[in-house]
Motif scaffolding. Structure first.
Motif, PDB file in Angstrom:
ATOM      1  N   GLU A 173      21.326 -54.947 -69.903  1.00 55.22           N
ATOM      2  CA  GLU A 173      22.629 -55.442 -70.575  1.00 55.22           C
ATOM      3  C   GLU A 173      23.410 -53.999 -70.542  1.00 55.22           C
ATOM      4  OE1 GLU A 173      22.248 -56.951 -74.421  1.00 55.22           O
ATOM      5  OE2 GLU A 173      23.548 -55.599 -75.465  1.00 55.22           O
ATOM      6  N   GLY A 219      27.454 -52.571 -72.405  1.00 53.35           N
ATOM      7  CA  GLY A 219      28.613 -53.064 -73.119  1.00 53.35           C
ATOM      8  C   GLY A 219      29.119 -51.756 -73.574  1.00 53.35           C
ATOM      9  N   ARG A 251      32.046 -55.680 -76.584  1.00 50.88           N
ATOM     10  CA  ARG A 251      31.984 -56.461 -75.437  1.00 50.88           C
ATOM     11  C   ARG A 251      30.676 -56.254 -74.640  1.00 50.88           C
ATOM     12  NH1 ARG A 251      37.658 -54.969 -75.059  1.00 50.88           N
ATOM     13  NH2 ARG A 251      37.014 -53.046 -74.246  1.00 50.88           N
ATOM     14  N   VAL A 252      29.955 -57.397 -74.273  1.00 48.59           N
ATOM     15  CA  VAL A 252      28.691 -57.379 -73.765  1.00 48.59           C
ATOM     16  C   VAL A 252      28.624 -57.980 -72.306  1.00 48.59           C
ATOM     17  CG1 VAL A 252      26.202 -57.706 -74.159  1.00 48.59           C
ATOM     18  CG2 VAL A 252      27.453 -56.793 -75.874  1.00 48.59           C
ATOM     19  N   HIS A 305      30.205 -46.436 -73.258  1.00 50.14           N
ATOM     20  CA  HIS A 305      29.534 -47.583 -72.882  1.00 50.14           C
ATOM     21  C   HIS A 305      28.261 -47.424 -73.171  1.00 50.14           C
ATOM     22  CE1 HIS A 305      33.257 -49.027 -71.073  1.00 50.14           C
ATOM     23  NE2 HIS A 305      32.811 -50.209 -71.143  1.00 50.14           N
TER      24      HIS A 305
END
Length: 506
Positions: A386, A388, A396-397, A416
Motif C-alpha cells: 500500500e 498513500g 489518499r490510498v 507519503h
C-alpha cells in the motif's frame, strides 16, 4: 549545461567507467578485490540475497570490517537469482565517486523472448567530489544546504548526446535500465516506440505497456522494445533526470537525450508524446504469483530530517541518526550468545530491530520529508502492499493487487508512506536505508538482525580467515557488543558519542 570537465573517479584495474559483469544463473561470481585507495573500501552486490553468505554482503562495519588500505578480500557470490543487478562500494560515499558497475545475471529458462539486449546504466555525475557535497548537505544553513547542484548524465558509459542504441528493423530488444547513480531519478522513454515492462529489481512481472519508466536510485527495470520496420529515420530516446531534493526551477527535469539509430545516414524524426506517463508499482504483478503475505511483526519507521545537537543537518529513522558501531554488527550477532537477541548490544545508533526466523515482517515507512527517498532492503525483496499520502485529510490510498509486486528498492514521495512485507527467511544482518548516497552518510539507515540463533549456528563457522584478518589489520575487534565490550550493557554513554535531534526539529 556547461562544457566538459575533469575530476577524479574511483576505477578498477585502471578503467572508468568500470566494465560490467555478465553471468548466468547458477554461476559463482568470484571477486578478488585489492584496495589501492587511501581509505578502506568494500563491495556490495546490490539485490543479491547472499543467503548463507551474509559475510559477503559488503556493507562496511555492518557485515564486514571493510578492506584496509593495501589489503585484499575475495567475495564468493552464489548467483541463484536471475535479473538486473549492480555492484558498488558500501563504504562512505565511494559509490558517488564512481565505484559502481552493472551485474547482469541471465536466465537459461528465460520466459520472455527477444532478439538482443542492451544494458543501459544511468548515472548522475557531479563536478565536486562526494566529500565536498557532504559538507554542503550537512550544513545547518538552508541557503548553503539547498544550493543547487547541477549534475551531468552518463548514459551507457558515455555522455548522453553521444549514446546510440543501434536498432535493426523488426527485431525485439530487451533494454536493461539501471539507475546506478548517487541521488537523482531517471525517466526513460523512446519517441515513436512503445515500451513493455517485464522486470523490476530482478523480479519478472506480467508484461505491462507504458510510455516511460522511472527508475529511482538503486532501482532497475527491463523493457521490451520492438524496432520499427523501416530504416528511413532515426529517433530520440530520453533519459531525463529529476529530483525533488533540491530547488532547481531551471533544471528540473534535466533533459538528456540520445539516438535510436536505424541507419547512420538517416535523419532524426521527432515524435513528441506524453513521455512522463508511468506504470505504478501497485499495478504490476510478479510472474511467480506469490499471494499477499499476512504480517506477524510490524516495524514502523518515521523518516525525518533536521538540525541535530552537533549543529549539523542529518536524516533519521524514528529520531535516530545512524552511526557505525566499533565492530561490525554481524560479528556482534555471532559472538554475543543469547545477548544477541537484545537490541541493546548493537548500540542505540544502529537502530536495530530483531526479527524472528520465518516471520512475515511488515515495514510501515512514513516519509515526513518534502522530498522523495528510494529505500533499499538488503538480503530480500519485499511486497509493496500500500502507498498513500500521510498529510491529506482524505488519506489518499492505493492498495496492491492480490499478488503484489516485489522489489528491493521503493521510492516513497515526500509526505507519503508505503507498507512493505517480506518473509524473514534469510538469517543475517541486513540494512534498510535510503539509497541516496548523501542521505546514507547523513544517517538515514537502520538494521535488521534476522534470527540471531541461526546466524550463530549457520554462519559463524563459515566466515573466511581473511575476513577477520582485515579486521585485525585495522585495529577492529572481532567479538563483543557495538563498542567491543563483552557485557550487554557495557556501552557507555552513547548519547555523548553521537548526535541527537533537537526536539523542536521533528
Amino acid at each position: 549545461m556547461e562544457g566538459m570537465f575533469t575530476r577524479k573517479a574511483i576505477g578498477i584495474n585502471g578503467q572508468w567507467p568500470i566494465p560490467g559483469v555478465v553471468a548466468t544463473k547458477g554461476d559463482t561470481l568470484i571477486i578478488h578485490a585489492t584496495n589501492k585507495l587511501k581509505e578502506p573500501t568494500s563491495l556490495h552486490s546490490h539485490g543479491i540475497f547472499q543467503n548463507g553468505t551474509n559475510f559477503y554482503d559488503g556493507a562496511a562495519m555492518v557485515t564486514e570490517c571493510g578492506i584496509p588500505m593495501n589489503g585484499s578480500f575475495t567475495y564468493v557470490v552464489n548467483l541463484n537469482q536471475a535479473g538486473t543487478y549492480w555492484i558498488h562500494s558500501h563504504f562512505k560515499s565511494q559509490t558517488a565517486d564512481g565505484l559502481r558497475t552493472t551485474l547482469i545475471i541471465r536466465d537459461p529458462d528465460e520466459v520472455y523472448k527477444y532478439d538482443d539486449e542492451i544494458i543501459l546504466p544511468l548515472e548522475d555525475w557531479f563536478r565536486e567530489p562526494a566529500k565536498t557535497l557532504i559538507k554542503q548537505f550537512n550544513n545547518p544553513d538552508p541557503h548553503i544546504r539547498f544550493k543547487p547542484i547541477v549534475p551531468y548524465a552518463i548514459i551507457g558509459g558515455t555522455c548522453s548526446s553521444k549514446k546510440r542504441l543501434n536498432f535493426a528493423p523488426g527485431k525485439t530488444y530487451r533494454i536493461r535500465l539501471l539507475n546506478i547513480g548517487a541521488s537523482f531519478d531517471f525517466h526513460f522513454s523512446m519517441e515513436a516506440h512503445t515500451l513493455r515492462l517485464i522486470e523490476v529489481d530482478g523480479v519478472m512481472v506480467k508484461e505491462r505497456t507504458t510510455h516511460g519508466v522511472t527508475v529511482g536510485t538503486g532501482q532497475r527495470a527491463s523493457v521490451l522494445v520492438t524496432a520499427l520496420n523501416t530504416t528511413d529515420n532515426n529517433y530520440i530516446f530520453h533519459a531525463d533526470m529529476y529530483t525533488d531534493l533540491l530547488q532547481m526551477p531551471r533544471y528540473n527535469p534535466l533533459n538528456f537525450t540520445g539516438t535510436i539509430e536505424y541507419s547512420p545516414r538517416a535523419k532524426i524524426k521527432r515524435e513528441r508524446s506524453t513521455m512522463w506517463m508511468n506504470v505504478s508499482d501497485l499495478d504490476l504483478e510478479p510472474l511467480d504469483a506469490e499471494p499477499m503475505l499476512e504480517a506477524d511483526q510490524i516495524v514502523t519507521l518515521d523518516a525525518y530530517s533536521g538540525i541535530f545537537s552537533d549543529q549539523s543537518f542529518r536524516h533519521s529513522f524514528n529520531n535516530v541518526t545512524y552511526a557505525v558501531p566499533q565492530i561490525p554488527t554481524l560479528l556482534t550477532a555471532m559472538t554475543m550468545g543469547d545477548y544477541a537477541n537484545r537490541t541493546e548490544v548493537y548500540g542505540k545508533q544502529t537502530d536495530t530491530h530483531i526479527l524472528k526466523h520465518l516471520d512475515v515482517v511488515q515495514i510501515v515507512v512514513n516519509n515526513h520529508d518534502y522530498y522523495s527517498h528510494p529505500f533499499h532492503l538488503h538480503g530480500h525483496v519485499f511486497q509493496i502492499i500500500e502507498t498513500g499520502d500521510i498529510r491529506s485529510k482524505e488519506r489518499r490510498v492505493k492498495t496492491a493487487l492480490d499478488t503484489p509486486v516485489k522489489r528491493d528498492t521503493v521510492v516513497i514521495g515526500g509526505g507519503h508512506y508505503a507498507i512493505l512485507r517480506f518473509r524473514a527467511d534469510n538469517p543475517g544482518v541486513w540494512l534498510f536505508h535510503c539509497h541516496i548516497d548523501f542521505h546514507i552518510m547523513l544517517g538515514l539507515q537502520m538494521t535488521f538482525v534476522e534470527a540471531p540463533d541461526k546466524i550463530q549456528s549457520r554462519l559463524k563457522h563459515k566466515v573466511p580467515d581473511a575476513y577477520r584478518e582485515n579486521c585485525v589489520a585495522q585495529g577492529i575487534k572481532t567479538t563483543g557488543n557495538a563498542l567491543g565490550g563483552s557485557e550487554v550493557m557495557d556501552l557507555g554513554d552513547q548519547d555523548q558519542l553521537n548526535p541527537s535531534p533537537y526536539p523542536d526539529q521533528f
